[in-house]
Design a protein around this motif. Structure first.
Motif, PDB file in Angstrom:
ATOM      1  N   HIS A  31      40.929  40.812  45.187  1.00  0.00           N
ATOM      2  CA  HIS A  31      39.938  40.506  46.214  1.00  0.00           C
ATOM      3  C   HIS A  31      38.907  41.625  46.224  1.00  0.00           C
ATOM      4  O   HIS A  31      39.220  42.772  46.536  1.00  0.00           O
ATOM      5  CB  HIS A  31      40.615  40.370  47.579  1.00  0.00           C
TER       6      HIS A  31
ATOM      7  N   HIS B  59      45.576  39.721  37.098  1.00  0.00           N
ATOM      8  CA  HIS B  59      45.634  40.204  38.469  1.00  0.00           C
ATOM      9  C   HIS B  59      44.350  39.786  39.180  1.00  0.00           C
ATOM     10  O   HIS B  59      43.254  40.268  38.841  1.00  0.00           O
ATOM     11  CB  HIS B  59      45.795  41.724  38.493  1.00  0.00           C
TER      12      HIS B  59
ATOM     13  N   HIS C 178      40.795  32.852  46.912  1.00  0.00           N
ATOM     14  CA  HIS C 178      41.183  33.656  48.062  1.00  0.00           C
ATOM     15  C   HIS C 178      41.099  32.798  49.325  1.00  0.00           C
ATOM     16  O   HIS C 178      40.290  31.865  49.407  1.00  0.00           O
ATOM     17  CB  HIS C 178      40.283  34.882  48.197  1.00  0.00           C
ATOM     18  N   GLN C 179      41.919  33.119  50.311  1.00  0.00           N
ATOM     19  CA  GLN C 179      41.952  32.336  51.546  1.00  0.00           C
ATOM     20  C   GLN C 179      40.577  32.267  52.213  1.00  0.00           C
ATOM     21  O   GLN C 179      40.211  31.244  52.805  1.00  0.00           O
ATOM     22  CB  GLN C 179      42.973  32.938  52.517  1.00  0.00           C
TER      23      GLN C 179
ATOM     24  N   LEU D  88      45.376  26.089  45.996  1.00  0.00           N
ATOM     25  CA  LEU D  88      46.246  27.220  46.314  1.00  0.00           C
ATOM     26  C   LEU D  88      45.382  28.410  46.712  1.00  0.00           C
ATOM     27  O   LEU D  88      44.384  28.697  46.043  1.00  0.00           O
ATOM     28  CB  LEU D  88      47.105  27.610  45.104  1.00  0.00           C
ATOM     29  N   THR D  89      45.754  29.073  47.788  1.00  0.00           N
ATOM     30  CA  THR D  89      45.016  30.270  48.184  1.00  0.00           C
ATOM     31  C   THR D  89      45.999  31.399  48.489  1.00  0.00           C
ATOM     32  O   THR D  89      47.182  31.164  48.727  1.00  0.00           O
ATOM     33  CB  THR D  89      44.146  30.020  49.434  1.00  0.00           C
ATOM     34  N   PHE D  90      45.472  32.615  48.471  1.00  0.00           N
ATOM     35  CA  PHE D  90      46.283  33.763  48.866  1.00  0.00           C
ATOM     36  C   PHE D  90      45.456  34.654  49.772  1.00  0.00           C
ATOM     37  O   PHE D  90      44.225  34.662  49.714  1.00  0.00           O
ATOM     38  CB  PHE D  90      46.776  34.544  47.639  1.00  0.00           C
ATOM     39  N   SER D  91      46.118  35.379  50.624  1.00  0.00           N
ATOM     40  CA  SER D  91      45.459  36.360  51.475  1.00  0.00           C
ATOM     41  C   SER D  91      45.829  37.752  50.984  1.00  0.00           C
ATOM     42  O   SER D  91      46.692  37.913  50.125  1.00  0.00           O
ATOM     43  CB  SER D  91      45.869  36.166  52.939  1.00  0.00           C
TER      44      SER D  91
ATOM     45  N   ASN E  42      45.585  41.050  46.447  1.00  0.00           N
ATOM     46  CA  ASN E  42      45.745  40.632  45.062  1.00  0.00           C
ATOM     47  C   ASN E  42      46.821  39.579  44.900  1.00  0.00           C
ATOM     48  O   ASN E  42      47.671  39.391  45.778  1.00  0.00           O
ATOM     49  CB  ASN E  42      46.048  41.829  44.153  1.00  0.00           C
ATOM     50  N   MET E  43      46.762  38.902  43.779  1.00  0.00           N
ATOM     51  CA  MET E  43      47.764  37.933  43.346  1.00  0.00           C
ATOM     52  C   MET E  43      47.851  38.037  41.837  1.00  0.00           C
ATOM     53  O   MET E  43      46.847  38.264  41.158  1.00  0.00           O
ATOM     54  CB  MET E  43      47.358  36.508  43.757  1.00  0.00           C
TER      55      MET E  43
ATOM     56  N   ILE F  18      43.047  27.962  42.208  1.00  0.00           N
ATOM     57  CA  ILE F  18      43.410  29.116  43.036  1.00  0.00           C
ATOM     58  C   ILE F  18      42.158  29.831  43.510  1.00  0.00           C
ATOM     59  O   ILE F  18      41.196  30.000  42.759  1.00  0.00           O
ATOM     60  CB  ILE F  18      44.306  30.091  42.248  1.00  0.00           C
TER      61      ILE F  18
END
Length: 302
Positions: free
Chosen positions: A186, A183, A130-131, A166-169, A172-173, A128
């Motif tokens: 970013h 948590h 960040h995007q 896996l990435t998230f924008s 937080n995730m 995982i």
């Protein structure tokens, strides 16, 4: 204001200093290096800090970098994979008895080489990030850095740039581990893609490179990057961590964060008193009261 900072002054006052080494051939055991004619060994070891929860393990690759292993009821999390697959494989071997048949999740805090170049050693675990980490990997400089490192140090010959799965924008995730929640925050400024990890149940923050000892490193001389880092530092301070685990500096003392923030504030105050005409002087960074050592106590040998 911070915008008034001249790039020459900015770079000299906000750049962390790292040692450089000549490396021997890579291997799965300790990685050997030569520094100033002296043979040294960089090995992976497991360690901790006084008061740190026993579900947290610091994975130390000599003086190069620290990764962190977190054991929860539902899964294990490895925050960063070190600088080479060999080092990461060694870390996974040492951690084997702590895995307890729980699945592994890997977090890449950011795409600096010493934090994710071990990704090739990860076989079937999700990774995982960040995007914005993908943007960094797609930049030509990523391959250029690898080529330069391979040319200079044979231990990097086996490195491949393995991207996150896996990435998230956004900001937080959260990974819900049952007894612990992680948590992923970013926290840009050190790099655009930087993540810190907040574990509220044990009031512990894995600050990675957002907070550094003795001073943090800023992504560039652009004022927006400095603003981002200062904002990230204040966000981390708002968590009121009892344990603040760094990737560089080998400490979990939250006071380091306060010193990082004070460092930038003190520079801002000092620069605000300098006449505009003097800001263009190449000698400003050597002027008494404006030197790096005037703002921070430097470790011996730095």
């Amino acid at each position: 204001t911070l915008v008034r900072w001249r790039p020459r002054v900015f770079q000299s006052l906000t750049m962390s200093v790292r040692d450089h080494h000549d490396w021997e051939e890579p291997q799965d055991g300790p990685v050997r290096l030569r520094q100033k004619g002296v043979m040294m060994t960089v090995d992976v070891s497991l360690t901790s800090y006084p008061g740190l929860d026993d579900r947290i393990t610091v994975v130390r690759a000599g003086d190069e970098v620290d990764a962190v292993f977190v054991s929860t009821e539902r899964f294990n999390v490895l925050v960063d994979t070190l600088g080479t697959p060999a080092l990461c494989r060694h870390a996974l071997e040492l951690l084997a008895d702590r895995m307890r048949d729980r699945p592994l999740i890997v977090v890449n805090s950011h795409m600096d080489w010493d934090h994710f170049w071990g990704n090739r050693a990860i076989s079937d675990a999700p990774i995982i990030a960040h995007q914005s980490a993908i943007d960094r990997l797609r930049d030509p400089s990523a391959l250029q850095t690898l080529a330069q490192k391979r040319k200079a140090e044979p231990r990097f010959h086996e490195v491949e740039l393995v991207s996150p799965t896996l990435t998230f924008s956004g900001e937080n995730m959260t990974l819900h581990g049952g007894d612990l929640s992680l948590h992923l925050l970013h926290t840009p400024g050190h790099t655009p893609d930087h993540l810190a990890v907040w574990i509220p149940e044990i009031e512990t923050c894995l600050a990675v490179d957002a907070v550094e000892q003795p001073i943090p490193e800023v992504w560039s001389s652009a004022p927006d990057d400095l603003r981002s880092l200062c904002s990230s530092l204040n966000r981390i301070r708002s968590l009121k961590s009892k344990q603040l685990v760094l990737a560089h500096g080998q400490t979990s003392d939250p006071a380091v964060l306060d010193r990082n923030i004070a460092y930038f504030e003190n520079i801002q105050e000092a620069v605000a008193l300098v006449p505009a005409s003097a800001l263009m002087s190449a000698a400003l960074e050597q002027r008494e009261g404006m030197r790096l050592e005037d703002f921070v106590d430097l470790p011996a040998g730095m």
